[in-house]
Design a protein around this motif. Structure first.
Motif, PDB file in Angstrom:
ATOM      1  N   ALA A   7      -6.412  -2.748   4.190  1.00 37.12           N
ATOM      2  CA  ALA A   7      -6.418  -1.859   5.536  1.00 37.12           C
ATOM      3  C   ALA A   7      -5.120  -1.887   6.001  1.00 37.12           C
ATOM      4  CB  ALA A   7      -7.366  -2.149   6.709  1.00 37.12           C
ATOM      5  N   SER A   8      -4.556  -3.414   5.872  1.00 33.02           N
ATOM      6  CA  SER A   8      -3.062  -3.660   6.474  1.00 33.02           C
ATOM      7  C   SER A   8      -2.042  -2.726   5.557  1.00 33.02           C
ATOM      8  CB  SER A   8      -2.909  -5.209   6.336  1.00 33.02           C
ATOM      9  OG  SER A   8      -3.801  -5.828   7.153  1.00 33.02           O
ATOM     10  N   TYR A   9      -2.405  -2.937   4.358  1.00 35.65           N
ATOM     11  CA  TYR A   9      -1.341  -2.288   3.820  1.00 35.65           C
ATOM     12  C   TYR A   9      -1.358  -0.718   3.739  1.00 35.65           C
ATOM     13  CZ  TYR A   9       1.067  -0.152  -0.135  1.00 35.65           C
ATOM     14  OH  TYR A   9       2.196   0.660  -1.044  1.00 35.65           O
ATOM     15  N   SER A  10      -2.653  -0.101   3.839  1.00 34.55           N
ATOM     16  CA  SER A  10      -2.646   1.189   4.120  1.00 34.55           C
ATOM     17  C   SER A  10      -2.172   1.777   5.332  1.00 34.55           C
ATOM     18  CB  SER A  10      -4.136   1.745   4.348  1.00 34.55           C
ATOM     19  OG  SER A  10      -4.917   1.711   3.035  1.00 34.55           O
ATOM     20  N   ASP A  42       6.000   3.047   2.713  1.00 36.29           N
ATOM     21  CA  ASP A  42       6.023   2.348   1.351  1.00 36.29           C
ATOM     22  C   ASP A  42       6.284   3.318   0.214  1.00 36.29           C
ATOM     23  OD1 ASP A  42       6.566  -0.270   0.050  1.00 36.29           O
ATOM     24  OD2 ASP A  42       4.625  -0.079  -0.647  1.00 36.29           O
ATOM     25  N   ARG A  43       5.303   4.538   0.370  1.00 33.19           N
ATOM     26  CA  ARG A  43       5.347   5.484  -0.757  1.00 33.19           C
ATOM     27  C   ARG A  43       4.856   4.859  -1.993  1.00 33.19           C
ATOM     28  NH1 ARG A  43       4.613  10.017   1.196  1.00 33.19           N
ATOM     29  NH2 ARG A  43       5.585  10.785  -0.922  1.00 33.19           N
ATOM     30  N   ALA A  44       3.911   3.935  -2.069  1.00 36.43           N
ATOM     31  CA  ALA A  44       3.326   3.423  -3.171  1.00 36.43           C
ATOM     32  C   ALA A  44       1.789   3.221  -2.938  1.00 36.43           C
ATOM     33  CB  ALA A  44       4.110   1.981  -3.700  1.00 36.43           C
ATOM     34  N   TRP A  45       1.218   2.323  -3.856  1.00 39.74           N
ATOM     35  CA  TRP A  45      -0.307   2.132  -3.643  1.00 39.74           C
ATOM     36  C   TRP A  45      -0.488   0.736  -4.305  1.00 39.74           C
ATOM     37  CZ3 TRP A  45      -4.559   3.693  -1.246  1.00 39.74           C
ATOM     38  CH2 TRP A  45      -5.796   3.217  -1.700  1.00 39.74           C
ATOM     39  N   HIS A  46      -1.009  -0.263  -3.773  1.00 41.94           N
ATOM     40  CA  HIS A  46      -1.406  -1.516  -4.368  1.00 41.94           C
ATOM     41  C   HIS A  46      -2.901  -1.719  -3.938  1.00 41.94           C
ATOM     42  CE1 HIS A  46       2.536  -2.695  -4.961  1.00 41.94           C
ATOM     43  NE2 HIS A  46       2.820  -2.219  -3.935  1.00 41.94           N
ATOM     44  N   ASP A  47      -3.783  -2.078  -5.142  1.00 46.65           N
ATOM     45  CA  ASP A  47      -5.321  -2.363  -4.798  1.00 46.65           C
ATOM     46  C   ASP A  47      -5.471  -3.970  -4.803  1.00 46.65           C
ATOM     47  OD1 ASP A  47      -7.676  -0.902  -4.840  1.00 46.65           O
ATOM     48  OD2 ASP A  47      -8.255  -2.515  -6.353  1.00 46.65           O
ATOM     49  N   SER A  48      -4.903  -4.633  -5.438  1.00 46.01           N
ATOM     50  CA  SER A  48      -4.869  -6.166  -5.343  1.00 46.01           C
ATOM     51  C   SER A  48      -4.915  -6.376  -3.741  1.00 46.01           C
ATOM     52  CB  SER A  48      -3.954  -6.890  -6.051  1.00 46.01           C
ATOM     53  OG  SER A  48      -3.603  -8.180  -5.714  1.00 46.01           O
ATOM     54  N   ALA A  90      -1.514  -8.394  -3.356  1.00 52.43           N
ATOM     55  CA  ALA A  90      -0.205  -7.570  -3.234  1.00 52.43           C
ATOM     56  C   ALA A  90      -0.290  -6.675  -2.320  1.00 52.43           C
ATOM     57  CB  ALA A  90      -0.484  -6.732  -4.433  1.00 52.43           C
ATOM     58  N   CYS A  91      -1.285  -6.257  -1.490  1.00 57.09           N
ATOM     59  CA  CYS A  91      -1.202  -5.435  -0.223  1.00 57.09           C
ATOM     60  C   CYS A  91      -0.672  -6.087   0.987  1.00 57.09           C
ATOM     61  CB  CYS A  91      -2.776  -5.232   0.159  1.00 57.09           C
ATOM     62  SG  CYS A  91      -3.436  -3.677  -0.824  1.00 57.09           S
ATOM     63  N   GLY A  92      -1.318  -7.516   1.001  1.00 59.56           N
ATOM     64  CA  GLY A  92      -0.679  -8.256   2.013  1.00 59.56           C
ATOM     65  C   GLY A  92       0.843  -8.585   1.966  1.00 59.56           C
ATOM     66  N   LYS A  93       1.316  -9.024   0.784  1.00 62.28           N
ATOM     67  CA  LYS A  93       2.600  -9.039   0.556  1.00 62.28           C
ATOM     68  C   LYS A  93       3.603  -7.884   1.094  1.00 62.28           C
ATOM     69  CE  LYS A  93       2.582 -12.679  -3.054  1.00 62.28           C
ATOM     70  NZ  LYS A  93       2.673 -13.094  -4.482  1.00 62.28           N
ATOM     71  N   GLN A  94       3.179  -6.799   0.544  1.00 68.20           N
ATOM     72  CA  GLN A  94       3.869  -5.504   0.894  1.00 68.20           C
ATOM     73  C   GLN A  94       3.674  -5.179   2.300  1.00 68.20           C
ATOM     74  OE1 GLN A  94       5.658  -4.729  -1.879  1.00 68.20           O
ATOM     75  NE2 GLN A  94       6.414  -3.096  -1.067  1.00 68.20           N
ATOM     76  N   PHE A  95       2.735  -5.374   2.992  1.00 65.64           N
ATOM     77  CA  PHE A  95       2.546  -5.125   4.175  1.00 65.64           C
ATOM     78  C   PHE A  95       3.337  -5.914   5.070  1.00 65.64           C
ATOM     79  CE2 PHE A  95       0.707  -6.788   8.351  1.00 65.64           C
ATOM     80  CZ  PHE A  95       0.767  -5.546   9.066  1.00 65.64           C
TER      81      PHE A  95
END
Length: 255
Positions: free
Chosen positions: A181-184, A190-196, A199-204
């Motif tokens: 939910a954080s990454y979303s 970000d114009r990407a999609w992460h499911d891990s 990985a979501c946390g790092k990108q966020f």
């Protein structure tokens, strides 16, 4: 940016390939001609599953409702898997009718899930009904805009956990949900999609570095270490509240 799809030709991990085949056989035997197609999603579909930690997440699409036999069939499958595939922590099912999936109303729900997060393992692949997707607030909103509701549900699960096993399962689930939910929240930028989840946390954190401590705590909750109830509930009440408020603000801004 067009989102990538999971390569259906890439074989499943050795620990899961036979399990997936047996699952399909069980469903074909139990549902017969009513079974339209079967999909695997999550870490098993991505070929990143960890034995004794990962679920087998399944989507069952049928022509007609099978509500009367649903519980018996799925419980039988779960019982057989507990005996034969102990490294599969749980078999989790989603069900849908063909008419529900192949519909314009399902573009951001079933369409996105089948197209970019799942692999067809039996039957006609309905993901081919949908084109490729681009990262958007519509996708993020559909999958996470009920954040306030599910936070309350998982808070209750944590509070009522009777032992460390139940508590560990609940903390894993809530940590995954909160990281995704954080990454979303930042998908439109970000114009990407992460499911891990990790990985979501790092990108966020590229967009919200001030939340580093909270993300680090959520990653700890993903480990095999049991976290005290009060700490997990504290994360839900504090960071979860921040998430819910950010979703409301973003929806108001983007619409």
């Amino acid at each position: 940016m067009i989102l990538s799809v999971i390569d259906p030709k890439q074989p499943f991990q050795q620990d899961y390939s036979q399990a997936v085949q047996d699952l399909v056989n069980f469903l074909r035997s139990g549902l017969g001609d009513n079974l339209h197609s079967v999909y695997v999603y999550g870490s098993v579909a991505r070929k990143t599953a960890s034995p004794h930690r990962s679920n087998l997440d399944v989507i069952v699409v049928t022509h007609q409702s099978f509500s009367q036999q649903r519980m018996t069939l799925f419980n039988t499958v779960k019982w057989k898997f507990q005996k034969t595939y102990s490294h599969v922590t749980e078999v989790s099912f989603k069900t849908a009718l063909v008419s529900e999936v192949a519909s314009l109303d399902s573009i951001f729900s079933w369409g996105f899930l089948l197209r970019h997060c799942a692999v067809c393992v039996f039957g006609e692949d309905l993901s081919e009904c949908f084109g490729d997707y681009e990262p958007s607030w519509e996708i993020a909103k559909y999958w996470n805009n009920d954040v306030e509701d599910w936070l309350a549900v998982y808070r209750n699960r944590v509070a009522l956990a009777k032992d460390d096993s139940e508590l560990l399962k609940s903390q894993h689930l809530i940590a995954k949900k909160m990281l995704r939910a954080s990454y979303s929240l930042v998908i439109p930028r970000d114009r990407a999609w992460h499911d891990s989840p990790i990985a979501c946390g790092k990108q966020f954190l590229h967009y919200h570095p001030e939340m580093r401590v909270e993300i680090e705590r959520l990653v700890i909750m993903l480990s095999q270490r049991v976290i005290a109830k009060r700490s997990t509930i504290g994360m839900i009440d504090s960071y979860g509240k921040w998430l819910a408020e950010r979703y409301k603000k973003t929806e108001f801004r983007i619409g």
